[in-house]
Design a protein around this motif. Sequence first.
Motif, PDB file in Angstrom:
ATOM      1  N   SER A 106      -1.631 -19.242   4.828  1.00 52.28           N
ATOM      2  CA  SER A 106      -1.620 -18.062   3.968  1.00 52.28           C
ATOM      3  C   SER A 106      -2.435 -16.965   4.638  1.00 52.28           C
ATOM      4  O   SER A 106      -3.587 -17.180   5.023  1.00 52.28           O
ATOM      5  N   ILE A 107      -1.816 -15.795   4.790  1.00 57.42           N
ATOM      6  CA  ILE A 107      -2.440 -14.666   5.476  1.00 57.42           C
ATOM      7  C   ILE A 107      -2.594 -13.516   4.483  1.00 57.42           C
ATOM      8  O   ILE A 107      -1.621 -13.104   3.846  1.00 57.42           O
ATOM      9  N   GLY A 108      -3.794 -12.994   4.382  1.00 60.06           N
ATOM     10  CA  GLY A 108      -4.037 -11.841   3.527  1.00 60.06           C
ATOM     11  C   GLY A 108      -3.778 -10.549   4.278  1.00 60.06           C
ATOM     12  O   GLY A 108      -4.213 -10.399   5.425  1.00 60.06           O
ATOM     13  N   ALA A 109      -3.061  -9.640   3.665  1.00 59.01           N
ATOM     14  CA  ALA A 109      -2.773  -8.338   4.285  1.00 59.01           C
ATOM     15  C   ALA A 109      -2.513  -7.318   3.194  1.00 59.01           C
ATOM     16  O   ALA A 109      -1.962  -7.645   2.135  1.00 59.01           O
ATOM     17  N   ALA A 110      -2.901  -6.077   3.440  1.00 59.46           N
ATOM     18  CA  ALA A 110      -2.731  -5.014   2.466  1.00 59.46           C
ATOM     19  C   ALA A 110      -1.280  -4.549   2.399  1.00 59.46           C
ATOM     20  O   ALA A 110      -0.529  -4.684   3.372  1.00 59.46           O
ATOM     21  N   PRO A 111      -0.867  -3.975   1.271  1.00 61.18           N
ATOM     22  CA  PRO A 111       0.467  -3.392   1.178  1.00 61.18           C
ATOM     23  C   PRO A 111       0.708  -2.367   2.286  1.00 61.18           C
ATOM     24  O   PRO A 111      -0.178  -1.590   2.628  1.00 61.18           O
ATOM     25  N   TRP A 112       1.891  -2.394   2.850  1.00 62.52           N
ATOM     26  CA  TRP A 112       2.328  -1.546   3.960  1.00 62.52           C
ATOM     27  C   TRP A 112       1.685  -1.950   5.284  1.00 62.52           C
ATOM     28  O   TRP A 112       2.342  -1.923   6.313  1.00 62.52           O
ATOM     29  N   VAL A 113       0.452  -2.366   5.279  1.00 63.97           N
ATOM     30  CA  VAL A 113      -0.158  -2.920   6.485  1.00 63.97           C
ATOM     31  C   VAL A 113       0.542  -4.224   6.867  1.00 63.97           C
ATOM     32  O   VAL A 113       0.782  -4.504   8.047  1.00 63.97           O
ATOM     33  N   ALA A 136       0.382 -12.084   1.779  1.00 62.04           N
ATOM     34  CA  ALA A 136       0.205 -11.492   0.451  1.00 62.04           C
ATOM     35  C   ALA A 136      -1.128 -10.759   0.407  1.00 62.04           C
ATOM     36  O   ALA A 136      -1.994 -10.966   1.261  1.00 62.04           O
ATOM     37  N   PRO A 137      -1.303  -9.873  -0.595  1.00 61.62           N
ATOM     38  CA  PRO A 137      -2.603  -9.201  -0.731  1.00 61.62           C
ATOM     39  C   PRO A 137      -3.749 -10.196  -0.879  1.00 61.62           C
ATOM     40  O   PRO A 137      -3.587 -11.275  -1.457  1.00 61.62           O
ATOM     41  N   VAL A 138      -4.889  -9.844  -0.368  1.00 65.14           N
ATOM     42  CA  VAL A 138      -6.090 -10.655  -0.524  1.00 65.14           C
ATOM     43  C   VAL A 138      -6.503 -10.648  -2.000  1.00 65.14           C
ATOM     44  O   VAL A 138      -6.507  -9.582  -2.630  1.00 65.14           O
ATOM     45  N   PRO A 139      -6.839 -11.796  -2.560  1.00 67.17           N
ATOM     46  CA  PRO A 139      -7.286 -11.813  -3.961  1.00 67.17           C
ATOM     47  C   PRO A 139      -8.429 -10.827  -4.205  1.00 67.17           C
ATOM     48  O   PRO A 139      -9.411 -10.802  -3.461  1.00 67.17           O
ATOM     49  N   GLY A 140      -8.249  -9.989  -5.228  1.00 63.98           N
ATOM     50  CA  GLY A 140      -9.278  -9.030  -5.587  1.00 63.98           C
ATOM     51  C   GLY A 140      -9.258  -7.741  -4.794  1.00 63.98           C
ATOM     52  O   GLY A 140     -10.101  -6.868  -5.007  1.00 63.98           O
ATOM     53  N   SER A 141      -8.266  -7.586  -3.899  1.00 62.84           N
ATOM     54  CA  SER A 141      -8.288  -6.428  -3.006  1.00 62.84           C
ATOM     55  C   SER A 141      -7.593  -5.193  -3.563  1.00 62.84           C
ATOM     56  O   SER A 141      -7.711  -4.109  -2.983  1.00 62.84           O
ATOM     57  N   LEU A 142      -6.860  -5.329  -4.643  1.00 59.31           N
ATOM     58  CA  LEU A 142      -6.063  -4.205  -5.121  1.00 59.31           C
ATOM     59  C   LEU A 142      -6.781  -3.350  -6.161  1.00 59.31           C
ATOM     60  O   LEU A 142      -6.223  -2.389  -6.676  1.00 59.31           O
ATOM     61  N   ALA A 143      -8.016  -3.672  -6.463  1.00 61.33           N
ATOM     62  CA  ALA A 143      -8.780  -2.855  -7.402  1.00 61.33           C
ATOM     63  C   ALA A 143      -9.162  -1.526  -6.759  1.00 61.33           C
ATOM     64  O   ALA A 143      -9.249  -1.408  -5.537  1.00 61.33           O
ATOM     65  N   ALA A 144      -9.386  -0.540  -7.585  1.00 59.48           N
ATOM     66  CA  ALA A 144      -9.763   0.784  -7.082  1.00 59.48           C
ATOM     67  C   ALA A 144     -11.083   0.707  -6.323  1.00 59.48           C
ATOM     68  O   ALA A 144     -12.007   0.001  -6.712  1.00 59.48           O
ATOM     69  N   GLY A 145     -11.157   1.436  -5.217  1.00 60.13           N
ATOM     70  CA  GLY A 145     -12.394   1.532  -4.463  1.00 60.13           C
ATOM     71  C   GLY A 145     -12.669   0.385  -3.521  1.00 60.13           C
ATOM     72  O   GLY A 145     -13.738   0.324  -2.909  1.00 60.13           O
ATOM     73  N   VAL A 146     -11.727  -0.531  -3.374  1.00 64.46           N
ATOM     74  CA  VAL A 146     -11.943  -1.687  -2.501  1.00 64.46           C
ATOM     75  C   VAL A 146     -11.796  -1.286  -1.038  1.00 64.46           C
ATOM     76  O   VAL A 146     -10.903  -0.525  -0.673  1.00 64.46           O
ATOM     77  N   ASN A 147     -12.683  -1.817  -0.200  1.00 71.44           N
ATOM     78  CA  ASN A 147     -12.558  -1.672   1.245  1.00 71.44           C
ATOM     79  C   ASN A 147     -11.972  -2.974   1.784  1.00 71.44           C
ATOM     80  O   ASN A 147     -12.610  -4.036   1.725  1.00 71.44           O
ATOM     81  N   PHE A 148     -10.751  -2.882   2.310  1.00 70.10           N
ATOM     82  CA  PHE A 148      -9.940  -4.079   2.491  1.00 70.10           C
ATOM     83  C   PHE A 148     -10.510  -5.060   3.505  1.00 70.10           C
ATOM     84  O   PHE A 148     -10.578  -6.261   3.251  1.00 70.10           O
ATOM     85  N   GLY A 149     -10.898  -4.573   4.678  1.00 68.73           N
ATOM     86  CA  GLY A 149     -11.313  -5.495   5.731  1.00 68.73           C
ATOM     87  C   GLY A 149     -12.500  -6.338   5.334  1.00 68.73           C
ATOM     88  O   GLY A 149     -12.527  -7.562   5.557  1.00 68.73           O
ATOM     89  N   VAL A 150     -13.509  -5.718   4.732  1.00 66.34           N
ATOM     90  CA  VAL A 150     -14.709  -6.444   4.306  1.00 66.34           C
ATOM     91  C   VAL A 150     -14.351  -7.438   3.201  1.00 66.34           C
ATOM     92  O   VAL A 150     -14.841  -8.575   3.176  1.00 66.34           O
TER      93      VAL A 150
END
Length: 308
Positions: A106-113, A136-150
Amino acid sequence: MKLAIPDMISNSYFPAVAAAELGFFKQEGLDIAVELIFPVDKAYAALRDGAVDFVGGSAHSALAAFPEWQGVKLVCAQAQGMYWFLVMHKDLGVKRGDIAGVRGRSIGAAPWVEMGLRRLLIEAGIDLVRDGVTIAPVPGSLAAGVNFGVTAAKALEERKIDGFWANGMGAEVAVQRGIGTVVLDVRRGDGPKPCFNYTMASIAATDRLIERSPDIAAAAVRAIVKTQAALKDDVSLATGVGRKLFPPAEAELIAELIRRDLPYYDAKIAPDFVAGMNAFARDIGILKGEVPYERVVATQFAPLWSRS
């Protein structure tokens, strides 16, 4: 004025952030605030809707809000090449360059990325269904203000995912914590060769702004070029910017990440890049037609891409 970026605690869009923090936008007569809007398709939607004036994001993602490149243009690059890393959990034992190591994972990746990773894997002979790869998106990553890589690095540490496809900061945090191994770094030669031109970190503006206020677009380009040059001259400037905006640990990492990226700091957007990006976009189904270079890039700013 506003410039949207989809990730803040990152090296990916650092030239745009640094242009604001180091005063280069102001030197060019622009009062520009940088705003975090994640994921990147929402940043481009804000551009389309007039909520922001520029986007500093992945170039191909402009198609999320501007189908067939209608109404938007890239004005310059922040840096050359697709800039995301594939990082796998260290315990899995996947070695550098071993793309087959994603099988059954399972690989986490942001939408469009995630589109870049999907196409890269297909190009490398991986069938996502046959080989049991979940992206799929990383769990908890789609909330406002999230910095994806960290956020991705934290999810990897907690074993919520087996790996992630994200920026250099996320990759470095995972490596520094001893939890991740960099498997693919496309900019530096890993993966199929065409992947380098799938996308880049660019600056985009609407046709409306470019036609109505070409001086503003030109000033933004000059500011990015000056920022790239300043960081090449003194990469320690990055630490000062990081200390203003990043948590302490990431602030101390940013100068080294920017030092690694400096060879790719070039504002040009070449026809070969656009051809490669558009081929990728057609392959993944976000572009239908053959769109010429001049419809994608604001070529009138090309003379400004080189340091004067």
